[in-house]
Scaffold this motif. Structure first.
Motif, PDB file in Angstrom:
ATOM      1  N   SER A   1      22.592 -28.342 108.373  1.00  0.00           N
ATOM      2  CA  SER A   1      22.238 -28.550 109.776  1.00  0.00           C
ATOM      3  C   SER A   1      21.575 -29.911 109.878  1.00  0.00           C
ATOM      4  CB  SER A   1      21.267 -27.477 110.259  1.00  0.00           C
ATOM      5  OG  SER A   1      21.882 -26.219 110.271  1.00  0.00           O
TER       6      SER A   1
ATOM      7  N   TYR B   1      19.176 -32.551 112.202  1.00  0.00           N
ATOM      8  CA  TYR B   1      18.152 -32.596 113.234  1.00  0.00           C
ATOM      9  C   TYR B   1      17.747 -34.038 113.515  1.00  0.00           C
ATOM     10  CZ  TYR B   1      17.449 -27.602 112.399  1.00  0.00           C
ATOM     11  OH  TYR B   1      17.628 -26.246 112.269  1.00  0.00           O
TER      12      TYR B   1
ATOM     13  N   THR C   1      25.164 -41.208 119.231  1.00  0.00           N
ATOM     14  CA  THR C   1      26.065 -40.210 118.647  1.00  0.00           C
ATOM     15  C   THR C   1      26.304 -40.573 117.186  1.00  0.00           C
ATOM     16  OG1 THR C   1      27.179 -39.939 120.772  1.00  0.00           O
ATOM     17  CG2 THR C   1      28.322 -39.111 118.826  1.00  0.00           C
TER      18      THR C   1
ATOM     19  N   SER D   1      35.483 -35.338 114.365  1.00  0.00           N
ATOM     20  CA  SER D   1      34.608 -34.207 114.704  1.00  0.00           C
ATOM     21  C   SER D   1      33.157 -34.670 114.677  1.00  0.00           C
ATOM     22  CB  SER D   1      34.842 -33.042 113.741  1.00  0.00           C
ATOM     23  OG  SER D   1      34.662 -33.465 112.405  1.00  0.00           O
TER      24      SER D   1
ATOM     25  N   PHE E   1      29.146 -35.567 115.881  1.00  0.00           N
ATOM     26  CA  PHE E   1      27.975 -34.829 116.334  1.00  0.00           C
ATOM     27  C   PHE E   1      27.806 -35.067 117.825  1.00  0.00           C
ATOM     28  CE2 PHE E   1      27.253 -35.387 111.864  1.00  0.00           C
ATOM     29  CZ  PHE E   1      26.661 -34.200 111.481  1.00  0.00           C
ATOM     30  N   GLY E   2      27.084 -34.166 118.467  1.00  0.00           N
ATOM     31  CA  GLY E   2      26.770 -34.357 119.873  1.00  0.00           C
ATOM     32  C   GLY E   2      25.766 -35.488 120.037  1.00  0.00           C
TER      33      GLY E   2
ATOM     34  N   ARG F   1      18.107 -29.774 117.039  1.00  0.00           N
ATOM     35  CA  ARG F   1      19.275 -29.674 116.156  1.00  0.00           C
ATOM     36  C   ARG F   1      20.431 -30.374 116.847  1.00  0.00           C
ATOM     37  NH1 ARG F   1      22.521 -24.361 114.073  1.00  0.00           N
ATOM     38  NH2 ARG F   1      23.908 -25.517 112.690  1.00  0.00           N
ATOM     39  N   ILE F   2      21.100 -31.247 116.123  1.00  0.00           N
ATOM     40  CA  ILE F   2      22.236 -31.972 116.665  1.00  0.00           C
ATOM     41  C   ILE F   2      23.481 -31.129 116.410  1.00  0.00           C
ATOM     42  CG2 ILE F   2      23.549 -34.106 116.617  1.00  0.00           C
ATOM     43  CD1 ILE F   2      21.083 -35.439 115.370  1.00  0.00           C
ATOM     44  N   GLN F   3      24.160 -30.777 117.460  1.00  0.00           N
ATOM     45  CA  GLN F   3      25.355 -29.954 117.339  1.00  0.00           C
ATOM     46  C   GLN F   3      26.502 -30.784 116.783  1.00  0.00           C
ATOM     47  OE1 GLN F   3      25.305 -26.633 117.887  1.00  0.00           O
ATOM     48  NE2 GLN F   3      23.132 -26.914 118.264  1.00  0.00           N
ATOM     49  N   LYS F   4      27.332 -30.161 115.969  1.00  0.00           N
ATOM     50  CA  LYS F   4      28.485 -30.832 115.386  1.00  0.00           C
ATOM     51  C   LYS F   4      29.739 -30.034 115.689  1.00  0.00           C
ATOM     52  CE  LYS F   4      30.409 -32.683 111.102  1.00  0.00           C
ATOM     53  NZ  LYS F   4      31.766 -32.316 111.431  1.00  0.00           N
ATOM     54  N   MET F   5      30.806 -30.750 116.066  1.00  0.00           N
ATOM     55  CA  MET F   5      32.097 -30.084 116.253  1.00  0.00           C
ATOM     56  C   MET F   5      32.620 -29.660 114.887  1.00  0.00           C
ATOM     57  SD  MET F   5      33.981 -32.475 118.990  1.00  0.00           S
ATOM     58  CE  MET F   5      33.043 -33.282 120.265  1.00  0.00           C
TER      59      MET F   5
ATOM     60  N   PRO G   1      32.127 -27.742 109.855  1.00  0.00           N
ATOM     61  CA  PRO G   1      30.709 -27.974 109.594  1.00  0.00           C
ATOM     62  C   PRO G   1      30.507 -29.025 108.497  1.00  0.00           C
ATOM     63  CG  PRO G   1      31.411 -25.918 108.611  1.00  0.00           C
ATOM     64  CD  PRO G   1      32.568 -26.428 109.418  1.00  0.00           C
TER      65      PRO G   1
END
Length: 145
Positions: free
Chosen positions: A51, A53, A93, A112, A114-115, A130-134, A137
């Motif tokens: 994950s 961050y 980004t 893909s 990260f947000g 937490r930075i979301q990732k498409m 993973p």
């Protein structure tokens, strides 16, 4: 080489850098942390699900994140952190590169990403998020395998 020479180490062969002058007080530092589930014993041979961050580069926020947030989630640092300097109103980004055990060449993950996040967003979220990732993973191997 910032993309000018088109070497394999560049994220994009056509990428260019534009550097705008800014006053030091206008720059905000953010740290990118990589975390994994806590490992009681030796690390498995399989990669860790990671994950990511973003944390404001302020002593109190870093301490709260490392000593409270990560342990409450059953996580620990999983890789070296990265410091990024951004402007307060800039969306950032991350695009990361990775290599695996058998192939040490860096592969940039542009399909893909990260947000995005911003300094303002971090301030609204207690100083870290937490930075979301498409999909897929992010996976990392330990050096101790």
């Amino acid at each position: 080489d910032e993309g000018y020479g088109g070497h394999d180490s560049s994220p994009k062969p056509t990428m260019r850098s534009l550097v705008l002058p800014a006053r030091p007080e206008d720059i905000c530092d953010v740290r990118i942390y990589f975390s994994r589930k806590k490992q009681e014993n030796r690390c498995p041979a399989a990669p860790h699900d990671i994950s990511v961050y973003a944390v404001l580069d302020k002593e109190a926020k870093i301490k709260e994140f490392l000593e409270k947030e990560l342990p409450e989630r059953g996580r620990e640092e999983g890789a070296e952190r990265i410091r990024v300097s951004i402007l307060p109103d800039q969306d950032y980004t991350p695009i990361l590169g990775e290599s695996n055990y058998g192939n040490t060449r860096i592969i940039w993950d542009e399909t893909s990403p990260f947000g995005p996040f911003s300094y303002t967003m971090l301030n609204q979220k207690r100083g870290f998020l937490r930075i979301q990732k498409m999909l897929p993973p992010l996976m990392l191997y330990c050096d101790c395998r």
